[in-house]
Scaffold this motif. Structure first.
Motif, PDB file in Angstrom:
ATOM      1  N   THR A 208       0.859  -1.130  -0.086  1.00  0.00           N
ATOM      2  CA  THR A 208       0.030  -0.155   0.105  1.00  0.00           C
ATOM      3  C   THR A 208       0.983   1.241  -0.188  1.00  0.00           C
ATOM      4  O   THR A 208       1.641   1.454   1.144  1.00  0.00           O
ATOM      5  CB  THR A 208      -0.974   0.045   1.129  1.00  0.00           C
ATOM      6  N   LYS A 232      -3.214  -6.227  -8.436  1.00  0.00           N
ATOM      7  CA  LYS A 232      -3.886  -6.448  -7.167  1.00  0.00           C
ATOM      8  C   LYS A 232      -3.036  -6.276  -6.054  1.00  0.00           C
ATOM      9  O   LYS A 232      -3.587  -6.227  -4.829  1.00  0.00           O
ATOM     10  CB  LYS A 232      -4.603  -7.870  -7.482  1.00  0.00           C
ATOM     11  N   ARG A 235      -1.333  -1.144  -4.326  1.00  0.00           N
ATOM     12  CA  ARG A 235      -2.491  -0.087  -4.197  1.00  0.00           C
ATOM     13  C   ARG A 235      -1.670   1.294  -3.953  1.00  0.00           C
ATOM     14  O   ARG A 235      -0.841   1.384  -2.953  1.00  0.00           O
ATOM     15  CB  ARG A 235      -3.292  -0.572  -2.969  1.00  0.00           C
ATOM     16  N   ASP A 499      -7.269   7.325  -5.376  1.00  0.00           N
ATOM     17  CA  ASP A 499      -6.964   5.558  -4.956  1.00  0.00           C
ATOM     18  C   ASP A 499      -7.114   4.816  -6.077  1.00  0.00           C
ATOM     19  O   ASP A 499      -7.888   4.868  -6.951  1.00  0.00           O
ATOM     20  CB  ASP A 499      -7.942   5.326  -3.967  1.00  0.00           C
ATOM     21  N   ASP A 501      -7.562   1.941  -6.321  1.00  0.00           N
ATOM     22  CA  ASP A 501      -8.629   0.801  -6.352  1.00  0.00           C
ATOM     23  C   ASP A 501      -9.965   1.410  -6.821  1.00  0.00           C
ATOM     24  O   ASP A 501     -10.871   0.776  -6.906  1.00  0.00           O
ATOM     25  CB  ASP A 501      -8.738   0.344  -4.899  1.00  0.00           C
TER      26      ASP A 501
END
Length: 743
Positions: A208, A232, A235, A499, A501
């Motif tokens: 992250t 995946k 992030r 972000d 995501d």
């Protein structure tokens, strides 16, 4: 029914920023966090023969020193290092090998238990070099100018168009001629927030990353490609950015170094750059321009030649649109434009607010002012004489162009009719007074983007897209668009961004975010509205059972019948029928390319400026300025005005103060601090005024908006230079206009 678009809504993120709730890349905590300190090269060209790291490694608390000698094997091929803003060439690879390509290049990373330890240990490291002769002086290497290499970037930054007519013949026959050289030095972005990356190392090697960036998905793409990681597992979060101005469009080297260290040490790592290191990547390139204009005695332009030579690095061909604006603004039948690059031993230049536009347009607009003075014609009248509703480069009509109104309203507000056209004829006490004006132009573009809209079980609207907000007001205008589209109270709407995501959006730059992401937000909310309407039709005893989509509208968090607004169902009641689950929709917005290709699409402005010049000391002060902008639909007058004011302030900075000074003996930028890199302070800024001219455009995008991030700066430097001429009688064609050039 309350409508929010077009209203001066205060920033929805304002409270978070002024209370400290907003967290930036270097402020995120993680257990067992390590700190990295970057060591920069002392030379501009050559090779490292040895790095002495033993003393640093013996310091208790120092974990590792990464260099080209012990870094892991990575995906070093060109494609892996490309990002959304990469120019043609071979991207820079930190710690790749012993070669030094430019002064300040990162050559090592010290990682320690505390920031102070890492900094101290770095002072113990000694580096030996084999030095080679470097070249950093653009003016000394103009003879090496060549055509840029073309790549994918040329789709967004097209090369100069082919010549029109016969410039040489038309210019030689023109009764009024102007021919001059215009120069500006390199500049650095210098946002308040310096670059930093905090990498949180999680289970199974997932990362992250809190990064300073103008596009979280772009940093994710870069990290995934270079380190060979699945998307995946990476992030990237960048909820708040403390200024960017283009410096965050490309991933900077602290991101690479922080990820490398975290993966090798299997611990969380933060790498922060110093203010001095902010001068070791990317800058607005120094540029030399030659402009020749030919006109009839009545001011009608017959010939334009605009040539530019700019610097780039030895490893990438960074280009800007510098000369094309001449063919877009003025319809001379004989036009010749060229743009060339000189590779130097510097880091690759980088997009900086209005890249190319604030380089080429000011030079052109100064030349136009010189032509007006030589022909004895008012500068506004000359521009109206050569007004065009077509982009002559593409031979397409503008989708909208209210530049005439910019001239009229700006001149009226400023009092331009009272101008004394005789240089050095107006005084105020011991100072000389001058008035100047100039035109501004920038692209009005839209790209594809995605957004998600979610109606929660408590009737709140949550909208998201992986765009950024670099201080432009993106959080606020997207909230306004979402609230209006679904008829929600603005306090019940939350827009989230930054972000990887979240649904994909492009990097924030080029004044296209309002059009691009705004259109995606609108489409996502419209699609969610359609889903909610279908759900409402299926409710027991639904008043909409036989209604069609055109029969209803959204207002006050309800769906209502147009022919009887009292008949309504609340959105909260509708989502309550969904089994305790929120209702969501993710949508994509793409430009209407078939329609847009029929038009040229630009935002226009006119700037009017008054300056005072001290007759003895040559100091220049901008006492007042007016900028009139034709920017399509204005989503938020408050944030829009703020954007233009910020651009005007930077225009003053570019015209009078801002300059990155290279010492060519060392090949290094020497004024690498905010003490010596001059930018305006409050005392430099006086009366600034902004006018938004009404402009309707149904072509540019579904919202009818044109980006405002760049247009505010573009006309200001030329307007100031032209005012300085009227005040002093002296043409200064090299920016910034410092007192030594006037004395």
């Amino acid at each position: 029914m309350t409508k929010y678009v077009g209203k001066p809504i205060s920033r929805v993120d304002g409270v978070a920023k002024v209370t400290g709730k907003a967290k930036y890349a270097a402020e995120f905590k993680s257990p067992d966090l390590l700190y990295g300190w970057v060591i920069s090269s002392d030379i501009a060209k050559g090779a490292i023969t040895h790095i002495h790291t033993a003393d640093a490694l013996q310091v208790p608390g120092v974990v590792q020193v990464f260099t080209h000698e012990n870094r892991p094997g990575l995906a070093w091929f060109d494609l892996s290092y490309k990002d959304q803003d990469a120019p043609p060439g071979s991207p820079f690879r930190p710690l790749h090998d012993a070669e030094v390509k430019y002064s300040g290049q990162p050559i090592a990373l010290v990682v320690a238990e505390t920031f102070e330890l890492a900094r101290y240990a770095a002072s113990l490291i000694r580096v030996e070099y084999k030095v080679e002769e470097h070249a950093t002086d653009l003016h000394a290497n103009l003879s090496k100018a060549r055509d840029p290499k073309l790549g994918v970037a040329s789709l967004l930054k097209p090369p100069p168009p082919k010549p029109r007519g016969d410039f040489e013949k038309a210019f030689s026959e023109a009764p009024v001629q102007v021919s001059a050289k215009y120069v500006h030095s390199a500049e650095h972005h210098n946002p308040m927030e310096m670059f930093a990356t905090t990498v949180v190392y999680e289970k199974k090697g997932k990362l992250t990353i809190y990064d300073k960036t103008q596009g979280a998905p772009n940093s994710q793409l870069y990290v995934s490609q270079v380190f060979g990681l699945p998307f995946k597992d990476v992030r990237v979060i960048s909820s708040y950015v403390g200024g960017g101005f283009g410096s965050g469009l490309r991933p900077q080297y602290q991101l690479f170094l922080a990820v490398l260290a975290a993966r090798q040490l299997k611990r969380s790592v933060r790498v922060s750059l110093t203010r001095q290191q902010m001068f070791t990547f990317g800058h607005r390139p120094a540029t030399v321009q030659h402009i020749s204009l030919g006109a009839l005695n009545d001011g009608t332009l017959t010939a334009i030649r605009h040539d530019a030579i700019a610097e780039t690095s030895q490893f990438e061909d960074y280009t800007e649109i510098v000369v094309n604006w001449s063919g877009m603004l003025y319809p001379a039948p004989n036009t010749k434009l060229s743009y060339k690059l000189v590779p130097l031993d510097v880091y690759t230049p980088l997009d900086m607010r209005a890249p190319g536009g604030v380089t080429g347009v000011p030079a052109l607009e100064c030349a136009i002012d010189e032509l007006a003075h030589q022909a004895g014609i008012d500068p506004v009248e000359l521009r109206l004489k050569n007004y065009t509703d077509r982009d002559m480069n593409s031979d397409l009509p503008y989708s909208s162009k209210e530049l005439r109104e910019c001239f009229r309203q700006g001149a009226e507000r400023f009092g331009w009719s009272n101008r004394n056209p005789t240089p050095r004829s107006t005084r105020r006490g011991h100072t000389l007074i001058g008035w100047g004006m100039a035109t501004g132009i920038w692209d009005a573009t839209q790209g594809p983007a995605r957004a998600e809209a979610v109606l929660t079980v408590n009737g709140k609207l949550r909208v998201s897209s992986a765009t950024a907000d670099i201080g432009t007001g993106t959080y606020t205008i997207m909230t306004q668009i979402a609230a209006d589209t679904l008829g929600m109270p603005i306090e019940d709407v939350l827009f989230k961004l930054g972000d990887s995501d979240m649904p994909l959006a492009p990097i924030q730059g080029g004044s296209w975010t309002a059009a691009t992401v705004g259109s995606a937000v609108k489409v996502a909310c419209e699609d969610l509205g359609k889903k909610l309407f279908k759900m409402a039709q299926k409710m027991k005893n639904s008043p909409f059972a036989n209604a069609k989509p055109d029969d209803i509208f959204f207002a006050d968090a309800h769906i209502r019948l147009k022919n009887d607004p009292a008949i309504a169902v609340s959105l909260r009641e509708i989502v309550g029928q969904n089994g305790g689950r929120a209702v969501s929709e993710t949508s994509t917005s793409t430009p209407d390319f078939l329609e847009q290709r029929k038009y040229a699409r630009s935002v226009h402005s006119a700037a009017f400026v008054e300056v005072e010049v001290d007759e003895d000391f040559g100091t220049v002060r901008v006492t007042r300025a007016v900028t009139a902008v034709a920017g399509g639909r204005i989503l938020n007058p408050k944030t829009a005005r703020s954007q233009i004011l910020g651009g005007m302030v930077w225009g003053i900075s570019k015209a009078l103060e801002e300059e990155s000074v290279l010492d060519h003996q060392f090949g290094r930028f020497m004024n690498h601090s905010l003490a010596e890199y001059h930018v305006p302070v409050n005392a430099d800024i006086q009366d600034l005024d902004v006018i938004f001219v009404d402009e309707s455009d149904t072509i540019v995008n579904p919202l009818g908006v044109k980006g405002l991030g760049e247009i505010g700066i573009i006309a200001m430097p030329a307007a100031i230079a032209n005012a300085v001429f009227l005040a002093t009688g002296k043409r200064v064609r090299e920016l910034p206009i410092t007192l030594d050039k006037l004395l």
